[in-house]
Design a protein around this motif. Structure first.
Motif, PDB file in Angstrom:
ATOM      1  N   UNK A   2       0.957  -1.224  -0.135  1.00 12.23           N
ATOM      2  CA  UNK A   2       0.043  -0.257   0.019  1.00 12.23           C
ATOM      3  C   UNK A   2       0.817   1.127  -0.098  1.00 12.23           C
ATOM      4  N   UNK A   3       0.325   2.343  -0.432  1.00 15.23           N
ATOM      5  CA  UNK A   3       1.255   3.614  -0.646  1.00 15.23           C
ATOM      6  C   UNK A   3       0.972   4.510   0.846  1.00 15.23           C
ATOM      7  N   UNK A   4       1.837   5.071   1.372  1.00 17.08           N
ATOM      8  CA  UNK A   4       1.694   5.811   2.279  1.00 17.08           C
ATOM      9  C   UNK A   4       2.589   7.007   2.196  1.00 17.08           C
ATOM     10  N   UNK A   5       2.553   7.753   3.403  1.00 18.71           N
ATOM     11  CA  UNK A   5       3.790   8.989   3.236  1.00 18.71           C
ATOM     12  C   UNK A   5       4.274   9.240   4.621  1.00 18.71           C
ATOM     13  N   UNK A   6       5.292   9.852   4.736  1.00 21.60           N
ATOM     14  CA  UNK A   6       6.002  10.101   6.093  1.00 21.60           C
ATOM     15  C   UNK A   6       5.458  11.384   6.520  1.00 21.60           C
ATOM     16  N   UNK A   7       4.690  11.249   7.714  1.00 23.49           N
ATOM     17  CA  UNK A   7       4.074  12.205   8.475  1.00 23.49           C
ATOM     18  C   UNK A   7       4.711  13.003   9.551  1.00 23.49           C
ATOM     19  N   UNK A   8       5.994  12.752   9.554  1.00 26.60           N
ATOM     20  CA  UNK A   8       6.901  13.289  10.614  1.00 26.60           C
ATOM     21  C   UNK A   8       8.169  14.008   9.888  1.00 26.60           C
ATOM     22  N   UNK A   9       8.664  15.270  10.454  1.00 29.39           N
ATOM     23  CA  UNK A   9       9.603  15.839   9.701  1.00 29.39           C
ATOM     24  C   UNK A   9      10.684  15.201   9.111  1.00 29.39           C
ATOM     25  N   UNK A  10      11.222  14.046   9.852  1.00 26.79           N
ATOM     26  CA  UNK A  10      12.219  13.081   9.482  1.00 26.79           C
ATOM     27  C   UNK A  10      12.216  11.858  10.459  1.00 26.79           C
ATOM     28  N   UNK A  11      11.978  11.052   9.471  1.00 27.50           N
ATOM     29  CA  UNK A  11      11.971   9.427   9.917  1.00 27.50           C
ATOM     30  C   UNK A  11      13.201   8.779   9.328  1.00 27.50           C
ATOM     31  N   UNK A  12      13.830   7.987  10.336  1.00 23.82           N
ATOM     32  CA  UNK A  12      15.320   7.281  10.140  1.00 23.82           C
ATOM     33  C   UNK A  12      14.875   6.026   9.880  1.00 23.82           C
ATOM     34  N   UNK A  13      15.279   5.374   8.506  1.00 22.27           N
ATOM     35  CA  UNK A  13      15.142   4.090   8.148  1.00 22.27           C
ATOM     36  C   UNK A  13      16.066   3.122   8.669  1.00 22.27           C
ATOM     37  N   UNK A  14      15.680   2.208   9.191  1.00 23.18           N
ATOM     38  CA  UNK A  14      16.369   1.010   9.973  1.00 23.18           C
ATOM     39  C   UNK A  14      16.620  -0.044   9.293  1.00 23.18           C
ATOM     40  N   UNK A  15      17.547  -1.124   9.682  1.00 24.73           N
ATOM     41  CA  UNK A  15      17.864  -2.145   8.866  1.00 24.73           C
ATOM     42  C   UNK A  15      17.015  -3.314   9.435  1.00 24.73           C
ATOM     43  N   UNK A  16      16.336  -3.049  10.639  1.00 21.87           N
ATOM     44  CA  UNK A  16      15.291  -4.181  11.412  1.00 21.87           C
ATOM     45  C   UNK A  16      14.721  -3.427  12.241  1.00 21.87           C
ATOM     46  N   UNK A  17      13.516  -4.016  12.862  1.00 24.36           N
ATOM     47  CA  UNK A  17      12.885  -3.242  13.999  1.00 24.36           C
ATOM     48  C   UNK A  17      13.598  -3.365  15.259  1.00 24.36           C
ATOM     49  N   UNK A  18      14.597  -4.478  15.206  1.00 22.73           N
ATOM     50  CA  UNK A  18      15.338  -4.641  16.402  1.00 22.73           C
ATOM     51  C   UNK A  18      16.666  -3.737  16.159  1.00 22.73           C
ATOM     52  N   UNK A  19      17.047  -2.964  15.165  1.00 21.60           N
ATOM     53  CA  UNK A  19      18.153  -2.403  15.039  1.00 21.60           C
ATOM     54  C   UNK A  19      18.415  -1.211  16.127  1.00 21.60           C
TER      55      UNK A  19
END
Length: 288
Positions: A2-19
């Motif tokens: 599904x399509x979505x959009x970032x709704x916070x000013x900056x979201x950091x992308x991680x290698x996994x939820x445990x990172x």
């Protein structure tokens, strides 16, 4: 998906939820404070981001959601081309950072200064502080301001003075001028925002402001952009670096001084002559 959009000013992308580590809580909070997170980390802590963070998403940036697990979303970022996936850069972000795509999607404008206040109305109260290279669809203009579409069906206003149309022609001087705003900014692995940049993040962010679809990582940038002989490189072009036939690991803007670049963890973004080590590892140049 599904399509979505970032709704916070900056979201950091991680290698996994445990990172993420405990110290990374400000970056993964429902309302992240990336400025405070970056300020809290010393060099050793920043080195610990290697293998944890991948890139960053900016406000209203579209994503494809592949799956969801325990409050996290596995995403692809189509505005960040990558050889990892033809649909966009892959990784994980907190699901709370995502919302619905803005309704408008035309006449895009980009923020050209390190940070800019999104306002409730022209000259009104700030709603959020947005980063350099944030791209938003414009709706109308009034009183020296532009109204832009925001995620979840909202809108806000930005001063015209902090914006440029991404369709406006640019030149090499503008590339360097935009990048030089971040001289002295501390290197951040995976950074694409005003709170920290890595080498390819600087190139990607400046390119986005200028309406150029440039890959996120240095090796992909070298593969995607037209290569030129090193002796033909001029200010505004790119230098790429590699060791002993290994993959390209560094990139910077050619400048009259030498190179404008985010050097490495523990160093500051600089415009400086090439060091001897850089000269030995300089492999190719490219032009937009």
């Amino acid at each position: 998906m599904k399509l979505a959009a970032t709704k916070v000013p900056v979201s950091t992308v991680w290698t996994s939820p445990d990172a993420p580590r405990d110290i990374d809580a400000p970056a993964t909070a429902e309302h992240p404070d990336v400025a405070a997170w970056a300020k809290s980390m010393d060099t050793e802590t920043r080195l610990g981001l290697h293998g944890r963070t991948l890139t960053q998403l900016l406000f209203a940036e579209p994503v494809l959601v592949r799956s969801e697990r325990d409050g996290w979303s596995e995403i692809l970022a189509p505005w960040q081309p990558s050889s990892e996936d033809e649909l966009g850069y892959p990784g994980w972000v907190p699901s709370s950072h995502l919302g619905e795509l803005p309704k408008a999607a035309s006449d895009p404008v980009a923020i050209t200064v390190p940070t800019a206040s999104l306002l409730a109305e022209p000259g009104g109260q700030p709603i959020a502080e947005l980063s350099f290279a944030t791209v938003l669809a414009s709706i109308e203009h009034a009183d020296g301001h532009t109204r832009v579409a925001t995620p979840d069906g909202g809108s806000g206003w930005l001063r015209d003075a902090v914006l440029r149309s991404v369709s406006e022609p640019s030149d090499t001087d503008e590339r360097l001028r935009l990048g030089e705003q971040f001289l002295g900014l501390e290197y951040l692995w995976g950074g694409t925002s005003a709170y920290g940049l890595d080498c390819s993040g600087l190139v990607h962010a400046v390119s986005r402001v200028l309406g150029l679809r440039t890959p996120r990582d240095a090796h992909d940038q070298a593969a995607d952009l037209p290569n030129i002989p090193l002796d033909e490189a001029r200010p505004g072009d790119l230098y790429f670096f590699a060791r002993d036939s290994k993959p390209i690991h560094h990139v910077g803007f050619v400048s009259p001084t030498g190179m404008l670049h985010a050097s490495e963890t523990g160093k500051l973004l600089e415009n400086a002559p090439l060091t001897e080590d850089r000269r030995k590892t300089l492999t190719t140049a490219a032009r937009f």
